[in-house]
Design a protein around this motif. Structure first.
Motif, PDB file in Angstrom:
ATOM      1  N   ARG A   8      33.960  30.644 -44.162  1.00 50.77           N
ATOM      2  CA  ARG A   8      34.892  31.651 -44.664  1.00 50.77           C
ATOM      3  C   ARG A   8      35.772  31.058 -45.758  1.00 50.77           C
ATOM      4  N   GLU A  52      39.229  31.349 -46.893  1.00 50.91           N
ATOM      5  CA  GLU A  52      40.477  31.880 -46.355  1.00 50.91           C
ATOM      6  C   GLU A  52      41.674  31.315 -47.111  1.00 50.91           C
ATOM      7  N   GLU A  91      38.493  38.973 -48.673  1.00 50.57           N
ATOM      8  CA  GLU A  91      37.761  37.996 -47.863  1.00 50.57           C
ATOM      9  C   GLU A  91      36.566  37.474 -48.631  1.00 50.57           C
ATOM     10  N   GLN A 107      32.960  34.559 -48.210  1.00 50.27           N
ATOM     11  CA  GLN A 107      32.137  33.610 -47.472  1.00 50.27           C
ATOM     12  C   GLN A 107      31.238  32.870 -48.462  1.00 50.27           C
TER      13      GLN A 107
END
Length: 163
Positions: free
Chosen positions: A2, A4, A19, A21
């Motif tokens: 992820r 973040e 978000e 990834q």
């Protein structure tokens, strides 16, 4: 993995729902970037840089040369390098605005062409991820803040490692 810790370029927190990834399969580096946003508010221009966009940067270190890929809501993208000798990696890019409440961008790049010498499991490299909002929010977000008004700041890129 992820992505973040999103915030504004100057390091301030944001309440926007962003978000991301990053993954690989031994052949390709995959990046997924997404924001909960009313897609009717997204702005596209004839290029990439003047409207809403997602941008990714990769480099072998915290210096030039670096690769930059920008994607607009229509799926138009530009790939540029800070040094022409870096060449292009030829990403496959998909922009999904089919949901009215979320914009998602997917990128796939051949590991052997992301950076000189390629990437493999265990490789460490540097990068940053950005979201330019030109519609109603007019806010610049990033994964690693660099306290400047421009995205191209390799000295502030975050460290990434392929597992």
């Amino acid at each position: 993995a992820r992505i973040e810790g999103w915030g504004r370029l100057e390091g301030a927190a944001t309440d926007r729902q962003v978000e991301g990834q990053v993954a690989h399969d031994g052949r390709f580096l995959y990046v997924r970037l997404s924001e909960a946003i009313d897609v009717a508010d997204l702005v596209s221009d004839d290029g990439v840089w003047a409207g809403d966009d997602w941008e990714v940067f990769f480099s072998a270190g915290r210096e030039k040369p670096f690769r930059q890929i920008g994607v607009n809501p229509e799926g138009k993208f530009l790939e540029v390098a800070s040094d022409p000798r870096l060449g292009t990696c030829g990403p496959v890019v998909f922009s999904d605005t089919s949901r009215t409440d979320r914009w998602t961008v997917l990128l796939a790049m051949p590991l052997e062409r992301v950076l000189p010498g390629g990437l493999r499991s265990g490789s460490e490299f540097y990068g940053n991820f950005f979201r330019q909002c030109s519609g109603t929010c007019r806010e610049l977000l990033c994964w690693t803040p660099h306290y400047a008004d421009a995205f191209a700041a390799p000295e502030r890129f975050g460290k990434l490692k392929l597992q």
